[in-house]
Write an enzyme that holds these catalytic residues in place. Sequence first.
Site, PDB file in Angstrom:
ATOM      1  N   CYS A  74       3.982  -5.449  -3.288  1.00 60.01           N
ATOM      2  CA  CYS A  74       2.889  -4.504  -3.079  1.00 60.01           C
ATOM      3  C   CYS A  74       1.723  -4.950  -3.977  1.00 60.01           C
ATOM      4  CB  CYS A  74       3.354  -3.100  -3.445  1.00 60.01           C
ATOM      5  SG  CYS A  74       2.042  -1.883  -3.333  1.00 60.01           S
ATOM      6  N   CYS A 197      -4.372  -1.511   1.417  1.00 56.88           N
ATOM      7  CA  CYS A 197      -3.135  -2.278   1.214  1.00 56.88           C
ATOM      8  C   CYS A 197      -3.514  -3.631   0.610  1.00 56.88           C
ATOM      9  CB  CYS A 197      -2.420  -2.455   2.551  1.00 56.88           C
ATOM     10  SG  CYS A 197      -0.945  -3.464   2.432  1.00 56.88           S
TER      11      CYS A 197
HETATM   12  N1  LIG Z   1       4.565  -1.311   2.752  1.00 55.48           N
HETATM   13  C1  LIG Z   1       4.663  -2.693   2.418  1.00 55.48           C
HETATM   14  C2  LIG Z   1       4.667  -3.021   0.969  1.00 55.48           C
HETATM   15  C3  LIG Z   1       3.552  -2.375   0.228  1.00 55.48           C
HETATM   16  C4  LIG Z   1       2.190  -2.954   0.509  1.00 55.48           C
HETATM   17  C5  LIG Z   1       1.201  -2.392  -0.455  1.00 55.48           C
HETATM   18  N2  LIG Z   1       0.738  -1.088  -0.273  1.00 55.48           N
HETATM   19  C6  LIG Z   1       0.172  -3.362  -0.916  1.00 55.48           C
HETATM   20  O1  LIG Z   1      -0.805  -2.911  -1.551  1.00 55.48           O
HETATM   21  O2  LIG Z   1       0.347  -4.559  -0.755  1.00 55.48           O
HETATM   22  C7  LIG Z   1       5.916  -3.323   3.027  1.00 55.48           C
HETATM   23  O3  LIG Z   1       6.993  -2.735   2.992  1.00 55.48           O
HETATM   24  O4  LIG Z   1       5.796  -4.442   3.508  1.00 55.48           O
END
Ligand SMILES: N[C@@H](CCC[C@H](N)C(=O)O)C(=O)O
Length: 259
Positions: A74, A197
């Site tokens: 993340c 994200c």
């Molecule tokens: N939900 C994603 C991992 C988290 C991504 C995150 N919010 C970021 O900032 O990169 C997954 O399970 O792939």
Amino acid sequence: MHLIFHKYQGTGNDFVMIDNRRQYFPKNDTKLVARLCDRKFGIGADGLILLENDRDADFRMVYYNADGGESTMCGNGGRCIVAFAGFLGIAGEQTDFVAVDGMHHAVLKEDRVRLQMSDVDIIEVFDNYVFLNTGSPHHVQEINDIDNFDVKANGEKLRYGKYGKGGSNINFVSPSGNNVFRVRTYERGVEDETLSCGTGVTAVAIAMHRTGKATGNTVTLDTPGGRLTVSFEERDGKYTNVHLEGPATRVFQGEVDVL
Ligand SMILES: N[C@@H](CCC[C@H](N)C(=O)O)C(=O)O
């Protein structure tokens, strides 16, 4: 069990942060993680992050999505845990930590964090989308009229329909200037659009460069939660020295009793 938690957000991607250096958090309790992240029955967050000791680095990051499942890297959470480590006094201006995808170097200046991300050398370019892994898997697709696009409905369809059980995060992107893009992301494990994200905007920046839509080595990404910058070096299709930079903010601290 009595839990002390800290709440952080990075461009609106929000996390429950727990200092687990004493290993007291029940790490396999998926239901507990999901309950703590629940916005109506819990604290509310897109994910939960444990900060732990590590033999070879300043600390270790363990990341769970809001559905309670431990997941891949993340980017915004990585920036937030650096700010948290600074708050705890275990990270200075420069820090190194271990996450699921390996070692990360970061620079913390006031409430801004510049985080080194994994190198990327496999980029699959299709007719209307690009797929790549920036620590987490990402589908990147250009769309028109990003403001009126139904990210949840379309993201959900692709996440389950195209990528099966393992799934992928789904990013929708529109150019908005020279090396500037607007991005909205459907996140796997949250199963909804989030405000930002980090691994997603990193994927967008690289995908836009790879397909010739970004020409510079620094790309600005505007998400609904704020602005992030991604920089990189590219040689023979391999992206190295990838950095994600933006704000990471402490929101509040609290205590909960959990059964
Ligand atoms: N939900 C994603 C991992 C988290 C991504 C995150 N919010 C970021 O900032 O990169 C997954 O399970 O792939």
